[in-house]
Write a protein that holds these residues in place. Structure first.
Motif, PDB file in Angstrom:
ATOM      1  N   ALA A 233       6.917   7.772   9.034  1.00  0.00           N
ATOM      2  CA  ALA A 233       7.206   6.807   8.782  1.00  0.00           C
ATOM      3  C   ALA A 233       8.855   7.022   8.319  1.00  0.00           C
ATOM      4  N   LEU A 234       9.396   7.528   8.666  1.00  0.00           N
ATOM      5  CA  LEU A 234      10.575   7.583   9.233  1.00  0.00           C
ATOM      6  C   LEU A 234      11.474   7.149  10.056  1.00  0.00           C
ATOM      7  N   GLU A 235      10.108   7.248  11.042  1.00  0.00           N
ATOM      8  CA  GLU A 235      10.814   6.700  12.824  1.00  0.00           C
ATOM      9  C   GLU A 235      10.075   4.972  12.001  1.00  0.00           C
ATOM     10  N   MET A 236       9.414   5.015  11.326  1.00  0.00           N
ATOM     11  CA  MET A 236       9.215   3.575  11.199  1.00  0.00           C
ATOM     12  C   MET A 236      10.715   2.707  10.732  1.00  0.00           C
ATOM     13  N   ARG A 237      10.709   3.461   9.955  1.00  0.00           N
ATOM     14  CA  ARG A 237      11.915   2.724   8.832  1.00  0.00           C
ATOM     15  C   ARG A 237      13.104   3.040   9.938  1.00  0.00           C
ATOM     16  N   ARG A 238      13.398   3.630  10.785  1.00  0.00           N
ATOM     17  CA  ARG A 238      14.580   3.768  11.851  1.00  0.00           C
ATOM     18  C   ARG A 238      14.357   2.355  12.963  1.00  0.00           C
ATOM     19  N   ARG A 239      12.888   1.983  12.904  1.00  0.00           N
ATOM     20  CA  ARG A 239      12.838   0.391  13.822  1.00  0.00           C
ATOM     21  C   ARG A 239      12.957  -0.257  13.517  1.00  0.00           C
ATOM     22  N   GLY A 240      13.342   0.110  11.831  1.00  0.00           N
ATOM     23  CA  GLY A 240      13.646  -1.720  11.150  1.00  0.00           C
ATOM     24  C   GLY A 240      11.792  -2.382  10.520  1.00  0.00           C
ATOM     25  N   HIS A 241      11.040  -1.815   9.959  1.00  0.00           N
ATOM     26  CA  HIS A 241       9.997  -2.184   9.935  1.00  0.00           C
ATOM     27  C   HIS A 241      10.372  -1.472   8.023  1.00  0.00           C
ATOM     28  N   SER A 242       9.762  -2.693   6.872  1.00  0.00           N
ATOM     29  CA  SER A 242      10.095  -3.216   5.402  1.00  0.00           C
ATOM     30  C   SER A 242       9.209  -1.632   5.129  1.00  0.00           C
ATOM     31  N   ALA A 243       9.577  -1.330   3.962  1.00  0.00           N
ATOM     32  CA  ALA A 243       9.747  -0.196   3.181  1.00  0.00           C
ATOM     33  C   ALA A 243       7.992  -0.970   2.622  1.00  0.00           C
ATOM     34  N   GLU A 244       7.754  -2.161   2.674  1.00  0.00           N
ATOM     35  CA  GLU A 244       6.287  -2.669   2.104  1.00  0.00           C
ATOM     36  C   GLU A 244       5.426  -2.565   3.131  1.00  0.00           C
ATOM     37  N   PHE A 245       5.738  -2.523   4.382  1.00  0.00           N
ATOM     38  CA  PHE A 245       5.052  -2.652   5.556  1.00  0.00           C
ATOM     39  C   PHE A 245       4.434  -1.001   5.666  1.00  0.00           C
ATOM     40  N   ILE A 246       5.184  -0.127   5.585  1.00  0.00           N
ATOM     41  CA  ILE A 246       4.672   1.490   5.748  1.00  0.00           C
ATOM     42  C   ILE A 246       4.304   1.967   4.732  1.00  0.00           C
ATOM     43  N   ASP A 247       4.932   0.873   4.010  1.00  0.00           N
ATOM     44  CA  ASP A 247       3.851   1.401   2.406  1.00  0.00           C
ATOM     45  C   ASP A 247       2.412   0.966   3.035  1.00  0.00           C
ATOM     46  N   GLN A 248       1.994   0.101   3.479  1.00  0.00           N
ATOM     47  CA  GLN A 248       0.401  -0.738   3.914  1.00  0.00           C
ATOM     48  C   GLN A 248      -0.307   0.529   4.768  1.00  0.00           C
ATOM     49  N   MET A 249       0.884   1.246   5.362  1.00  0.00           N
ATOM     50  CA  MET A 249       0.299   1.852   6.588  1.00  0.00           C
ATOM     51  C   MET A 249      -0.108   3.272   6.174  1.00  0.00           C
ATOM     52  N   ILE A 250       0.727   3.429   5.544  1.00  0.00           N
ATOM     53  CA  ILE A 250       0.266   5.044   5.559  1.00  0.00           C
ATOM     54  C   ILE A 250       0.271   5.707   3.857  1.00  0.00           C
ATOM     55  N   PHE A 251      -0.305   3.972   2.540  1.00  0.00           N
ATOM     56  CA  PHE A 251      -0.875   4.422   1.527  1.00  0.00           C
ATOM     57  C   PHE A 251      -1.594   3.259   1.195  1.00  0.00           C
ATOM     58  N   GLN A 252      -1.978   2.633   1.684  1.00  0.00           N
ATOM     59  CA  GLN A 252      -2.875   1.314   0.935  1.00  0.00           C
ATOM     60  C   GLN A 252      -3.895   0.907   1.848  1.00  0.00           C
ATOM     61  N   ASN A 253      -3.571   1.005   3.034  1.00  0.00           N
ATOM     62  CA  ASN A 253      -4.905   1.083   4.075  1.00  0.00           C
ATOM     63  C   ASN A 253      -5.851   2.389   4.085  1.00  0.00           C
ATOM     64  N   PRO A 254      -5.302   3.356   4.097  1.00  0.00           N
ATOM     65  CA  PRO A 254      -6.038   5.047   3.848  1.00  0.00           C
ATOM     66  C   PRO A 254      -6.633   4.781   2.549  1.00  0.00           C
ATOM     67  N   GLY A 255      -6.176   4.159   1.505  1.00  0.00           N
ATOM     68  CA  GLY A 255      -6.805   4.321   0.494  1.00  0.00           C
ATOM     69  C   GLY A 255      -7.714   3.016   0.171  1.00  0.00           C
ATOM     70  N   ARG A 256      -7.696   1.199   1.011  1.00  0.00           N
ATOM     71  CA  ARG A 256      -8.279   0.644   1.239  1.00  0.00           C
ATOM     72  C   ARG A 256      -9.837   0.303   1.433  1.00  0.00           C
ATOM     73  N   PHE A 257      -9.448   1.662   2.886  1.00  0.00           N
ATOM     74  CA  PHE A 257     -10.825   2.577   3.689  1.00  0.00           C
ATOM     75  C   PHE A 257     -11.830   2.576   2.394  1.00  0.00           C
ATOM     76  N   MET A 258     -10.479   4.532   1.776  1.00  0.00           N
ATOM     77  CA  MET A 258     -11.384   5.433   1.487  1.00  0.00           C
ATOM     78  C   MET A 258     -12.418   4.890  -0.038  1.00  0.00           C
ATOM     79  N   SER A 259     -11.401   3.528  -0.658  1.00  0.00           N
ATOM     80  CA  SER A 259     -12.095   2.980  -1.978  1.00  0.00           C
ATOM     81  C   SER A 259     -13.201   2.155  -2.330  1.00  0.00           C
ATOM     82  N   GLN A 260     -13.888   2.311  -0.097  1.00  0.00           N
ATOM     83  CA  GLN A 260     -15.166   1.745  -0.383  1.00  0.00           C
ATOM     84  C   GLN A 260     -16.264   2.623  -1.114  1.00  0.00           C
ATOM     85  N   CYS A 261     -15.565   4.256  -1.174  1.00  0.00           N
ATOM     86  CA  CYS A 261     -16.770   5.056  -1.290  1.00  0.00           C
ATOM     87  C   CYS A 261     -16.186   5.463  -2.868  1.00  0.00           C
TER      88      CYS A 261
END
Ligand SMILES: [Zn+2]
Length: 268
Positions: A233-261
């Motif tokens: 995530a730090l490396e994503m930030r260094r490359r200029g990705h937004s905080a919202e996009f990083i949050d999607q990748m490392i928190f919201q996405n796994p949460g969305r998949f797992m919440s199917q259970c």
């Protein structure tokens, strides 16, 4: 920063790792059943391991305020013995309704053998019968592409299986497109020695989009880094990705998949 570690073999890690992960913002950890570094001598060894994953380890994680979830199976490395696999799959229903069990995993292939294929089909059938999510391990190095093809064929040929409820883990540049095109989720494993480096994982995100992708450390008893996800995530930030996009990748996405259970509660 907040993140979910979707694939960590915590039974092989220390309490320092738990502390570091929580300090870095880990909000939940999910632990697939895996190879312990040695072949277990019988079904009783798996029974004890499943007790550890569903009882002891969640209590250990809770001491650090970390919700712990798990996946159950006999891993592909021990699937050459079909008779043992039948016995292990036979005891999984005793554990499947435990409050921290999300589904069946990490199943899949290791050497792409006939017996591994048979055991993979048995696991897929168990997941279909119990309406469980599926987490799939794909083989490494030269066997990966062939193994991924075989695994997708098995999943697609069982009409009870919905691809959006399956995650195909350890994808790399040459397998990710095939997995996403077939409607499955894809996991990228950040590993210092094999699998994906952080830079390669971010390249993949930039090329294939972030809709059905997650990143994990797959930390285990080998050389691996439990903090690989927040470091990426730090490396994503260094490359200029937004905080919202990083949050999607490392928190919201796994949460969305797992919440199917329904047992998975997205951390507040
Ligand atoms: Zn693993």
């Amino acid at each position: 920063m907040r993140y979910i570690e979707p694939h960590g073999h915590m039974v092989s890690r220390t309490t320092d790792d738990y502390q570091d992960m929580v300090t870095a913002g880990c909000a939940a950890v999910c632990e697939p059943a895996f190879w312990a570094g040695y072949d277990r001598s019988g079904v009783q060894g798996f029974h004890d391991y499943f007790c550890q994953l569903t009882d002891y380890e969640p209590k250990r994680a809770a001491k650090f305020g970390l919700p712990h979830y798990t996946w159950l199976c006999i891993n592909p490395k021990e699937s050459e013995d079909v008779k043992l696999a039948e016995e292990v799959i036979g005891i999984i229903p005793e554990f499947i309704d435990k409050p921290n069990v999300l589904g069946i995993g990490e199943i899949g292939l290791n050497k792409n053998s006939r017996n591994e294929m048979k055991v993979l089909e048995m696991h897929v059938d168990l997941a279909a019968r119990t309406n469980s999510l599926i987490l799939v391990h794909t083989p490494h190095l030269e066997d990966k592409l062939k193994g991924t093809r075989l695994i997708l064929d098995v999943l697609k040929s069982d009409k009870r299986i919905r691809p959006e409820r399956c995650i195909i883990d350890h994808v790399e540049e040459h397998t990710v497109q095939r997995v996403l095109d077939a409607g499955f989720w894809a996991g990228m494993t950040l590993y210092p020695e094999s699998k994906c480096s952080p830079a390669r994982a971010i390249d993949i995100i930039e090329n294939y989009g972030a809709e059905r992708l997650w990143m994990n450390s797959a930390c285990d008893w080998g050389v691996s880094v439990p903090l690989a996800v927040p470091r990426t995530a730090l490396e994503m930030r260094r490359r200029g990705h937004s905080a919202e996009f990083i949050d999607q990748m490392i928190f919201q996405n796994p949460g969305r998949f797992m919440s199917q259970c329904p047992k998975f509660k997205l951390p507040a």
